[in-house]
Design a protein around this motif. Structure first.
Motif, PDB file in Angstrom:
ATOM      1  N   THR A   4     -18.693   2.973  22.523  1.00  0.00           N
ATOM      2  CA  THR A   4     -17.644   3.984  22.639  1.00  0.00           C
ATOM      3  C   THR A   4     -17.991   5.270  21.896  1.00  0.00           C
ATOM      4  N   ASN A   5     -18.377   5.129  20.656  1.00  0.00           N
ATOM      5  CA  ASN A   5     -18.636   6.321  19.863  1.00  0.00           C
ATOM      6  C   ASN A   5     -19.787   7.153  20.369  1.00  0.00           C
ATOM      7  N   GLU A   6     -20.829   6.459  20.834  1.00  0.00           N
ATOM      8  CA  GLU A   6     -21.978   7.189  21.385  1.00  0.00           C
ATOM      9  C   GLU A   6     -21.553   8.013  22.600  1.00  0.00           C
ATOM     10  N   VAL A   7     -20.771   7.389  23.464  1.00  0.00           N
ATOM     11  CA  VAL A   7     -20.332   8.104  24.669  1.00  0.00           C
ATOM     12  C   VAL A   7     -19.481   9.302  24.266  1.00  0.00           C
ATOM     13  N   LEU A   8     -18.510   9.055  23.413  1.00  0.00           N
ATOM     14  CA  LEU A   8     -17.599  10.150  23.054  1.00  0.00           C
ATOM     15  C   LEU A   8     -18.363  11.285  22.377  1.00  0.00           C
ATOM     16  N   GLN A   9     -19.282  10.912  21.495  1.00  0.00           N
ATOM     17  CA  GLN A   9     -20.013  11.962  20.788  1.00  0.00           C
ATOM     18  C   GLN A   9     -20.962  12.732  21.700  1.00  0.00           C
ATOM     19  N   SER A  10     -21.408  12.075  22.759  1.00  0.00           N
ATOM     20  CA  SER A  10     -22.336  12.781  23.634  1.00  0.00           C
ATOM     21  C   SER A  10     -21.621  13.800  24.523  1.00  0.00           C
ATOM     22  N   LYS A  11     -20.359  13.577  24.814  1.00  0.00           N
ATOM     23  CA  LYS A  11     -19.672  14.486  25.743  1.00  0.00           C
ATOM     24  C   LYS A  11     -18.604  15.357  25.088  1.00  0.00           C
ATOM     25  N   GLU A  15     -14.646  19.592  17.927  1.00  0.00           N
ATOM     26  CA  GLU A  15     -13.207  19.829  17.893  1.00  0.00           C
ATOM     27  C   GLU A  15     -12.444  18.786  18.717  1.00  0.00           C
ATOM     28  N   ASN A  16     -12.953  18.544  19.938  1.00  0.00           N
ATOM     29  CA  ASN A  16     -12.266  17.599  20.818  1.00  0.00           C
ATOM     30  C   ASN A  16     -12.402  16.168  20.320  1.00  0.00           C
ATOM     31  N   TYR A  17     -13.549  15.881  19.760  1.00  0.00           N
ATOM     32  CA  TYR A  17     -13.754  14.540  19.189  1.00  0.00           C
ATOM     33  C   TYR A  17     -12.763  14.318  18.032  1.00  0.00           C
ATOM     34  N   ALA A  18     -12.597  15.351  17.225  1.00  0.00           N
ATOM     35  CA  ALA A  18     -11.697  15.228  16.067  1.00  0.00           C
ATOM     36  C   ALA A  18     -10.255  14.995  16.529  1.00  0.00           C
ATOM     37  N   LYS A  19      -9.881  15.641  17.618  1.00  0.00           N
ATOM     38  CA  LYS A  19      -8.503  15.477  18.103  1.00  0.00           C
ATOM     39  C   LYS A  19      -8.253  14.029  18.537  1.00  0.00           C
ATOM     40  N   LEU A  20      -9.250  13.468  19.165  1.00  0.00           N
ATOM     41  CA  LEU A  20      -9.115  12.076  19.612  1.00  0.00           C
ATOM     42  C   LEU A  20      -9.156  11.126  18.405  1.00  0.00           C
ATOM     43  N   ALA A  21     -10.073  11.424  17.511  1.00  0.00           N
ATOM     44  CA  ALA A  21     -10.247  10.547  16.345  1.00  0.00           C
ATOM     45  C   ALA A  21      -8.989  10.486  15.482  1.00  0.00           C
ATOM     46  N   LYS A  22      -8.274  11.582  15.427  1.00  0.00           N
ATOM     47  CA  LYS A  22      -7.056  11.648  14.608  1.00  0.00           C
ATOM     48  C   LYS A  22      -6.004  10.630  15.047  1.00  0.00           C
ATOM     49  N   ASN A  25      -6.984   5.200  17.550  1.00  0.00           N
ATOM     50  CA  ASN A  25      -6.613   4.047  18.371  1.00  0.00           C
ATOM     51  C   ASN A  25      -7.855   3.589  19.146  1.00  0.00           C
ATOM     52  N   GLN A  26      -8.371   2.451  18.753  1.00  0.00           N
ATOM     53  CA  GLN A  26      -9.610   1.966  19.361  1.00  0.00           C
ATOM     54  C   GLN A  26      -9.432   1.677  20.856  1.00  0.00           C
ATOM     55  N   PHE A  27      -8.238   1.193  21.226  1.00  0.00           N
ATOM     56  CA  PHE A  27      -7.994   0.903  22.656  1.00  0.00           C
ATOM     57  C   PHE A  27      -8.075   2.192  23.462  1.00  0.00           C
ATOM     58  N   LEU A  28      -7.505   3.246  22.895  1.00  0.00           N
ATOM     59  CA  LEU A  28      -7.540   4.550  23.559  1.00  0.00           C
ATOM     60  C   LEU A  28      -8.974   5.065  23.632  1.00  0.00           C
ATOM     61  N   ASN A  29      -9.685   4.981  22.521  1.00  0.00           N
ATOM     62  CA  ASN A  29     -11.065   5.476  22.513  1.00  0.00           C
ATOM     63  C   ASN A  29     -11.926   4.735  23.536  1.00  0.00           C
ATOM     64  N   ASP A  30     -11.740   3.426  23.601  1.00  0.00           N
ATOM     65  CA  ASP A  30     -12.526   2.637  24.563  1.00  0.00           C
ATOM     66  C   ASP A  30     -12.216   3.082  25.992  1.00  0.00           C
ATOM     67  N   PHE A  31     -10.939   3.290  26.242  1.00  0.00           N
ATOM     68  CA  PHE A  31     -10.517   3.697  27.584  1.00  0.00           C
ATOM     69  C   PHE A  31     -11.118   5.065  27.939  1.00  0.00           C
ATOM     70  N   VAL A  32     -10.973   6.025  27.049  1.00  0.00           N
ATOM     71  CA  VAL A  32     -11.491   7.369  27.332  1.00  0.00           C
ATOM     72  C   VAL A  32     -13.014   7.300  27.523  1.00  0.00           C
ATOM     73  N   ALA A  33     -13.672   6.590  26.648  1.00  0.00           N
ATOM     74  CA  ALA A  33     -15.141   6.505  26.734  1.00  0.00           C
ATOM     75  C   ALA A  33     -15.569   5.888  28.057  1.00  0.00           C
ATOM     76  N   TYR A  35     -14.177   6.021  30.952  1.00  0.00           N
ATOM     77  CA  TYR A  35     -14.087   6.919  32.114  1.00  0.00           C
ATOM     78  C   TYR A  35     -14.905   8.191  31.927  1.00  0.00           C
ATOM     79  N   VAL A  36     -15.192   8.531  30.688  1.00  0.00           N
ATOM     80  CA  VAL A  36     -16.136   9.631  30.470  1.00  0.00           C
ATOM     81  C   VAL A  36     -17.490   9.191  31.010  1.00  0.00           C
ATOM     82  N   GLU A  37     -17.856   7.983  30.671  1.00  0.00           N
ATOM     83  CA  GLU A  37     -19.156   7.484  31.116  1.00  0.00           C
ATOM     84  C   GLU A  37     -19.207   7.343  32.647  1.00  0.00           C
TER      85      GLU A  37
END
Ligand code: SPV
Ligand code: MN
Length: 626
Positions: A4-11, A15-22, A25-33, A35-37
């Motif tokens: 998850t983190n690799e995907v999110l950090q690559s795209k 600023e946008n990563y920080a907004k999500l990280a704040k 929620n791991q379930f949310l991060n997994d979901f976003v990652a 569909y980003v991938e």
């Protein structure tokens, strides 16, 4: 596969990563990652719902040519592809496990196979484009009613529309923190043509996965197919509500203003294009919502909230005389998105039923348009699509109700059910009690089809609670839950059936558009037992004297006894045939509560007894006042 983190950090940039990280929620991060991938966008924008972020999305819709600026400040226009102007019922499926099924009226698909298909369609679909990740709260923030939701889309128009229609949910998500209980929506408009509209309509898919509370939508732009929080969320919410004992209804919520400043709240279900918005917008009353409501029992009473905070309304027929409040917003500076209307050379919008004459030319959903233009099949293209719409903030309407955002909801005094029915129901009728209302009014809605869905218009269709298109549980179970809901309430709301579309023998409508202003006042008085009524086999109808007074007070109209008789004559053969049709439909629906058949038997018996005494068409004077 990357984590998850690799995907999110690559795209995502910092600023946008920080907004999500704040949100944390791991379930949310997994979901976003995930569909980003899969969708592989060029970049990702995470909206935290601040005015700056909302503005960023608004500007992107213009920059990407999904919207264009109209003459009046704040107004923009969006087109959907020709043939993408309504909900695609055939390609909207509720996904179920192998071997599971719902009634034949509900389009379903096998989960695994259809998830595979839609994930294939979504693969690399956002290549070269920006993905927007937005957070909302269905229902008022910080309320027992509400459901946090995340929408992923590559359409700035969809994200912009969401920002108008739904309450921001970034703060809700932060409060929720590491919790999996949120609705998820993934949308891509797919490849676009030179007009910036979806090109691959043959690959238009709208799939709702109940198990993961996720809905997918691809190769379409029309709001009813793409705005996940609207009709796709309804399938998820109906499913969740059925387990938790609340209701998600296709209902308006409005405050009806009675004597001495009294406000009584009503909810009302009508199929699309059958008067739901116009009822919620009645002059002199106040609007809480015009489309979707959550209802809950609290302390033995029924409460409702509007799931939304904006209106995605039908523009056809909106004119200065009948709809002064909408008309004003549609002609004043402020944020409005018009869709599928005609834009004139000076940048103003025109639609079917607009004041004035039809302009000779402009640009509409079919491209360059001239009066009389026909499509490939030789069918005349009207200036605007019949399902053309406007999107606005309820707060820009002068009749918005002060309780719009009340986290407690509003206390429901009455529930209204209506349909497009040319020959059976009287204009307004109160049920004998909650069960009778659910069975013979709500569950018995049949309505003539309209342009809100793709397909033939004017065909009488069964549409229980006007919610059939959005059901994700067996119809019988849904009706049982509705009956049960009333049993939990000491004094359930009164239930009314209304019909704005009744016609006389000459095929002409028996009522004028504004007569509903009178019906609502009568219903308001009934909820406080302040007027008597006449008891008929189908329920309580108004007495002539009360209507005569109300027509004078509300519309300054002299209501004739002759009109009353025409409108309120009980049409026994039509009512009997309706019972026949519905009994047949329900006998083929598994799990129909037994009570439904008893209710039909009881109503049939009352009708036959009346017929034996008074014949087929019974004028109201034959029945007794109660
Ligand atoms: C309806 O058709 O019921 C609407 C518009 O409210 S849509 O978003 O298409 O569902
Ligand atoms: Mn609707």
């Amino acid at each position: 596969m990357k984590n998850t983190n690799e995907v999110l950090q690559s795209k995502l940039d910092g600023e946008n990563y920080a907004k999500l990280a704040k949100i944390n929620n791991q379930f949310l991060n997994d979901f976003v990652a995930r569909y980003v991938e899969l969708c592989n966008p060029k970049k990702v924008f995470v909206s935290n719902g601040t005015p700056e972020d909302i503005n960023y999305i608004r500007n992107k819709a213009l920059e990407n040519h999904e919207e264009v600026i109209l003459k009046i400040r704040g107004h923009t226009l969006h087109f959907d592809a020709y043939g993408d102007q309504g909900r695609d019922k055939a390609h909207t499926k509720v996904l179920l496990e192998k071997g599971e099924g719902l009634d034949k009226f509900i389009v379903t698909g096998e989960r695994e196979e259809n998830l595979k298909e839609v994930h294939e369609i979504l693969t690399n679909i956002m290549e070269g484009r920006e993905m927007f990740v937005c957070f909302f709260s269905l229902g008022p923030a910080n309320s027992i009613f509400s459901v946090p939701s995340v929408q992923i889309t590559d359409s700035a128009y969809v994200a912009h529309t969401d920002d108008i229609l739904y309450r921001q949910g970034y703060e809700e998500f932060k409060r929720l923190s590491d919790n999996p209980l949120f609705f998820k929506f993934v949308h891509s408009q797919g490849e676009l043509n030179e007009r910036h509209v979806s090109k691959n309509l043959d690959k238009r898919r709208i799939y709702i996965d109940l198990k993961s509370e996720t809905a997918y939508s691809a190769n379409t732009q029309y709001g009813g197919n793409t705005i996940g929080l609207k009709k796709l969320a309804m399938r998820l919410a109906i499913h969740r509500a059925s387990k938790e004992g609340w209701l998600n209804e296709h209902m308006l919520v409005m405050g009806a203003h009675g004597p001495n400043g009294r406000v009584t709240y009503f909810t009302g279900a009508f199929p699309s294009m059958c008067g739901k918005t116009s009822t919620s917008m009645l002059e002199g009353e106040t609007i809480v919502g015009d489309d979707i409501a959550y209802l809950r029992e609290k302390n033995g009473k029924a409460y409702a909230v509007n799931v939304e905070k904006g209106m995605f309304g039908i523009i056809q027929g909106v004119n200065s005389k009948d709809d002064p409040i909408q008309w004003k917003v549609l002609h004043t500076e402020g944020e409005v998105i018009f869709s599928n209307v005609l834009v004139l050379p000076d940048g103003s919008a025109y639609w079917i039923g607009h004041d004035g004459i039809v302009p000779p030319e402009g640009i509409n959903h079919s491209g360059e348009w001239v009066n009389g233009k026909t499509d490939e099949k030789g069918k005349e293209i009207p200036p605007s699509h019949p399902n053309a719409r406007f999107t606005l903030h309820l707060e820009s309407l002068e009749n918005v109700d002060p309780k719009l955002h009340d986290p407690e909801g509003v206390l429901v005094g009455g529930v209204i059910y209506g349909g497009r029915d040319s020959d059976t129901w009287v204009p307004v009728c109160e049920s004998f009690n909650w069960e009778h209302g659910i069975g013979l009014k709500g569950a018995s809605i049949e309505s003539e089809t309209t342009a809100a869905t793709l397909g033939k218009e004017g065909v009488r269709e069964f549409n229980p609670m006007s919610n059939l298109d959005f059901l994700s549980i067996p119809i019988g179970k849904y009706i049982e839950i509705n009956i049960e809901f009333g049993r939990k309430i000491a004094n359930p709301p009164l239930v009314f059936g209304v019909n704005y579309f009744l016609k006389g023998k000459d095929g002409k409508f028996l009522n004028e558009k504004n007569d509903k202003k009178v019906w609502i006042k009568w219903m308001e008085l009934r909820t406080h037992s302040e007027v008597k009524a006449t008891k008929t086999p189908v329920g309580f109808i108004p007495k002539y004297d009360d209507l005569k007074r109300l027509f004078k007070e509300v519309l300054n109209k002299d209501y004739s006894y002759e009109d009353y008789v025409k409108q309120f004559t009980i049409r026994v053969p039509e009512n009997l045939s309706k019972i026949e049709r519905l009994r047949k439909i329900y006998s083929e629906i598994k799990n129909t509560p037994q009570r439904m058949f008893e209710l039909y038997d009881e109503e049939e018996k009352r009708l036959l007894e009346a017929k034996a005494l008074f014949g087929d068409y019974i004028t109201p004077d034959k029945f007794k006042e109660v």
